[in-house]
Design an enzyme around this catalytic site. Structure first.
Site, mmCIF file in Angstrom:
data_model
loop_
_atom_site.group_PDB
_atom_site.id
_atom_site.type_symbol
_atom_site.label_atom_id
_atom_site.label_comp_id
_atom_site.label_asym_id
_atom_site.label_seq_id
_atom_site.Cartn_x
_atom_site.Cartn_y
_atom_site.Cartn_z
ATOM 1 N N LYS A 8 13.939 14.473 4.400
ATOM 2 C CA LYS A 8 14.598 14.015 3.290
ATOM 3 C C LYS A 8 14.060 12.982 2.259
ATOM 4 O O LYS A 8 13.907 12.017 2.684
ATOM 5 C CB LYS A 8 16.135 13.423 3.639
ATOM 6 C CG LYS A 8 17.020 13.308 2.411
ATOM 7 C CD LYS A 8 17.830 12.072 2.720
ATOM 8 C CE LYS A 8 17.556 10.736 2.331
ATOM 9 N NZ LYS A 8 17.261 10.443 0.741
ATOM 10 N N GLU A 44 9.510 2.146 9.520
ATOM 11 C CA GLU A 44 8.411 1.351 9.065
ATOM 12 C C GLU A 44 9.424 0.796 7.878
ATOM 13 O O GLU A 44 9.885 1.390 6.822
ATOM 14 C CB GLU A 44 7.627 2.201 8.281
ATOM 15 C CG GLU A 44 6.624 2.974 9.196
ATOM 16 C CD GLU A 44 5.854 1.995 9.895
ATOM 17 O OE1 GLU A 44 5.583 0.778 9.638
ATOM 18 O OE2 GLU A 44 4.904 2.540 10.936
ATOM 19 N N CYS A 66 5.795 -1.866 0.552
ATOM 20 C CA CYS A 66 6.466 -2.705 1.816
ATOM 21 C C CYS A 66 5.417 -3.562 2.193
ATOM 22 O O CYS A 66 5.681 -4.781 2.620
ATOM 23 C CB CYS A 66 6.769 -1.692 2.706
ATOM 24 S SG CYS A 66 5.952 -0.504 3.248
ATOM 25 N N GLU A 81 12.297 -9.650 0.118
ATOM 26 C CA GLU A 81 11.544 -8.726 -0.241
ATOM 27 C C GLU A 81 12.168 -8.411 -1.788
ATOM 28 O O GLU A 81 13.332 -7.819 -1.819
ATOM 29 C CB GLU A 81 11.600 -7.399 0.707
ATOM 30 C CG GLU A 81 10.479 -6.420 0.225
ATOM 31 C CD GLU A 81 10.318 -5.470 1.056
ATOM 32 O OE1 GLU A 81 11.628 -4.770 1.400
ATOM 33 O OE2 GLU A 81 9.516 -4.793 1.351
#
Lengths: 478, 295
Positions: free
Chosen positions: A184, A258, A292, A389
């Site tokens: 996806k 991850e 990331c 983040e």
């Protein structure tokens, strides 16, 4: 600041890519409508132009795709590794042949500069397929015992920051090890995955080995929850990663995650300043900071703070923000309105908490989603901008006095994905690298990737590694 | 008066931070042999004991993970030496705990001693097996090495009170992690006695912490604890395992699910690797490409 280097526009032609007005789901080798008939639009973040209308997969489509993958698994896993390898080599070659088309497509759909899709994403995508192709007939020698077996159907959910690269990271090792996949892509960047479906067709890949299901989070959730999925691979936010970890609890599904990061980029007083400044820029402004493993926390030794920040600000003033298709563009568009609003909120919070905000003077285009490169100084470890983040072009600057303090501050995070070290002293690099709790450490460089090199995090940055020999483990029953 | 000398009973205690505390809760529970005969009152550990153990394990982590692999190997081997000298005690305890003949229990204790030796030899080899140089396509030195993940909670197997226990604890500390182990609920005595061996084996206090009590009660706060990095569910049934795995997701603990294991077989590296992280370090080599600079 008026630049000494004015560049004439140098746009890449978008004529090399032919985007259809609509795309279906890719199931069992065919493009097909969604069972519920739902569609969504994908837009170009730099212009808000609608690029195409995409079928949106629902639960029934997930079930259909998993069944197709299950059926294909029997033959695919039974193929000699050398034959699976050849399919992957074909795919790698076709990606190389079509890389200009794919680079333009990715830039249109994602908003990142063509310089990056052309010079970073696409070469790495091809290299990943090439690398894992070579493993397919050598699995007996990979250190997981003789004749390691594939897991079955892999459900893979990937993010929008590196749409095609994340697809490669997921699909190449899965296929090399004999698994079949249902992938996806993210709702804002489905196009390159659908073009990849066409590459599978050109490569003659057997039907059902790769299935692509565009959709939103609920599509991904249905895929993860499907009882006939044997392996879940997810790259994305830590919050969703935790939800997935809960979802698969008590099952036999193997999982790799991850997730987020808040990478510390540590600059010592003996660092080569010019190189460090380039590394800081690469660390946080590559892909508009939507990475990331971005080096979003700059830890600078107090004695060189002023010199480094002056240099950094001067350098930021030369970055060119604008049309991502322009070959001279350094900073492209933020991927979506939603992401832009998240960045804006966090940056406003940073100001409200007392951190000092700075950006170079920078004209933002009138349409599209844009955010100027931004620095925060006077940041403490308690500030939101030093902890959360942001996933945008926002750098928080903290200082330290001793290497021990640098290590303690760098490790003071729920995350542990990446870190950078800048110093000319070899023993310091090795000592600090060994103390940092992060999966990837770049010393005197930043944001380097390679298919032979394992990537992945400590702590809440997730588990498992992608890339290299380590990346095979996630797809083998070991 | 009988001629027989009255034996001295042993008060079994927890092993936390290198010390032997009673449970903070002041509770004990009755431990019986396979035939239901009373053996001892074992401490019934509490949430507070579990939290104390985490503090001790975290405190010990820096030193233990920073010790050389050679040194860790020496200490694991020393544990085998100490056990060898106290074999009779463990044969008796294992025989009582598992309802075995002395000779069968002796085989198990021998295997447990040999298991320490097996893992002692792994401490300085696993990095070469699972780490290595990565041949990246660029002028970079790039090395992946395994590192311990941190503080690990281990639910020791319920049926194999000694060999199973050692089979799950030794690999975790061999790789530099520190551990909180919850002993077999019904047969905790060999585990508690192991603490006495560890305390005399040069193993720094806090590297292994041993708790006894109700597995589910002690495991719940450990699975949810934000300063625990991983959990081995060997001793959990399916229902408990699922519950703990869900709790473990809160800080993305590494989870090793229960699986059928024959602890009599010599293990592979299956229990060494789940509690390792791979760290990859990049550095430019001499040629810096476009910048033109060189070494």
């Amino acid at each position: 600041m008026a630049s000494a280097f004015e560049y004439a526009p140098a746009p890449e032609s978008r004529a090399v890519v032919d985007i259809a007005p609509s795309y279906g789901l890719f199931i069992d080798g065919e493009f097909t409508e969604a069972a519920e008939g739902k569609v969504f639009k994908t837009v170009s973040p730099s212009t808000e132009e609608v690029l195409s209308e995409i079928a949106q997969a629902g639960e029934a489509d997930v079930d259909r795709a998993v069944k197709a993958a299950r059926k294909a698994f029997e033959k695919w896993s039974a193929l000699p590794g050398s034959e699976r390898a050849k399919y992957l080599f074909r795919i790698a070659r076709i990606i190389q042949e079509r890389s200009r088309e794919l680079a333009v497509l990715e830039t249109l759909d994602n908003g990142k500069p063509i310089k990056e899709t052309r010079d970073a994403d696409l070469p790495l995508v091809a290299a990943h397929f090439f690398y894992y192709a070579g493993w397919a007939d050598k699995l007996d020698h990979a250190g997981f015992g003789a004749n390691p077996q594939p897991l079955g159907v892999a459900g893979q959910v990937i993010p929008w920051n590196f749409p095609l690269l994340m697809l490669a990271w997921k699909i190449a090792p899965a296929l090399a090890t004999g698994n079949t996949v249902v992938l996806k892509p993210a709702e804002t960047t489905p196009l390159s995955a659908l073009f990849f479906a066409d590459i599978c067709r050109q490569a003659g890949l057997p039907k059902g080995v790769v299935n692509i299901l565009p959709g939103y989070g609920d599509t991904g959730a249905a895929l993860v929850a499907h009882p006939d999925v044997n392996k879940v691979a997810f790259t994305g936010s830590t919050a969703v990663g935790k939800a997935i970890a809960r979802q698969v609890a008590g099952t036999t599904k193997k999982v790799t995650l991850e997730l987020g990061g808040k990478g510390a980029n540590i600059v010592f007083d003996d660092a080569p300043i010019d190189q460090a400044v380039e590394g800081i820029v690469t660390g946080i402004f590559f892909n508009q900071g939507q990475v990331c493993c971005a080096g979003s926390r700059l830890l600078v030794q107090e004695s060189i703070q002023d010199e480094l920040l002056d240099s950094l600000k001067r350098r930021l003033s030369t970055l060119r923000l604008g049309d991502p298709l322009d070959k001279n563009t350094d900073i492209g568009a933020i991927n979506s309105a939603e992401q832009l609003s998240r960045i804006t909120t966090l940056v406003e919070q940073g100001e409200a908490e007392g951190a000092e905000r700075w950006s170079p003077s920078c004209e933002l285009p009138s349409s599209g989603y844009w955010f100027a490169p931004t620095l925060f100084t006077n940041v403490t470890q308690a500030h939101t901008v030093a902890r959360d983040e942001i996933f945008g072009p926002v750098l928080s600057v903290l200082t330290f006095r001793t290497p021990e303090e640098a290590v303690a501050k760098a490790n003071n995070s729920q995350y542990g994905l990446s870190a950078g070290i800048w110093t000319e002293k070899g023993s310091r690099i090795l000592a600090v690298a060994s103390k940092l709790r992060a999966g990837v450490i770049w010393s005197n460089t930043f944001n380097k990737f390679d298919p032979t090199s394992p990537f992945g995090g400590y702590k809440e940055s997730g588990f498992g590694r992608e890339g290299g020999r380590h990346g095979l483990e996630a797809y083998l029953d070991v | 008066m009988s001629d027989a000398r009255l034996s001295v009973f042993k008060t079994y205690k927890l092993y936390v931070g290198g010390k032997f505390p009673r449970s903070e809760s002041g509770r004990v529970y009755e431990v019986t042999d396979a035939k239901g005969k009373w053996l001892a009152n074992a401490p019934q550990g509490s949430r507070k004991d579990a939290r104390d153990a985490v503090v001790a394990a975290r405190k010990a982590f820096g030193g233990w993970s920073g010790a050389t692999a050679y040194n860790r190997g020496q200490i694991l081997y020393r544990i085998a030496e100490m056990l060898e000298g106290r074999k009779d005690q463990f044969v008796r305890e294992v025989a009582d705990a598992e309802g075995l003949s002395k000779s069968k229990a002796a085989v198990i204790v021998d295997a447990a001693i040999d298991r320490w030796v097996w893992y002692a030899g792994w401490t300085d080899k696993i990095a070469q097996v699972v780490g290595g140089a990565n041949p990246v396509a660029g002028p970079y030195f790039n090395l992946s090495s395994p590192e311990p993940t941190g503080v690990v909670t281990v639910l020791a197997p319920q049926e194999s009170s000694f060999l199973g226990l050692i089979s799950v604890v030794a690999p975790v500390i061999a790789t530099g992690n520190t551990v909180i182990v919850i002993a077999s609920e019904n047969s905790p005595l060999p585990a508690l006695s192991l603490g006495e061996v560890l305390a005399t084996s040069d193993l720094p206090g806090g590297v292994v912490n041993i708790l006894s009590g109700r597995t589910a009660e002690i495991a719940a706060p450990l699975a949810a604890h934000q300063d625990v990095n991983a959990i081995d569910l060997a001793g959990a049934d399916d229902v408990l395992a699922k519950e703990l795995e869900i709790a473990a997701a809160d800080n993305l603990k590494r989870v090793l699910r229960p699986q059928p294991v024959d602890y009599n077989e010599t293990p592979g590296i299956d229990r060494l690797t789940p509690f390792l992280e791979t760290k990859t370090v990049w550095h430019p080599t001499g040629s810096l490409g476009a910048s033109g600079s060189s070494y």
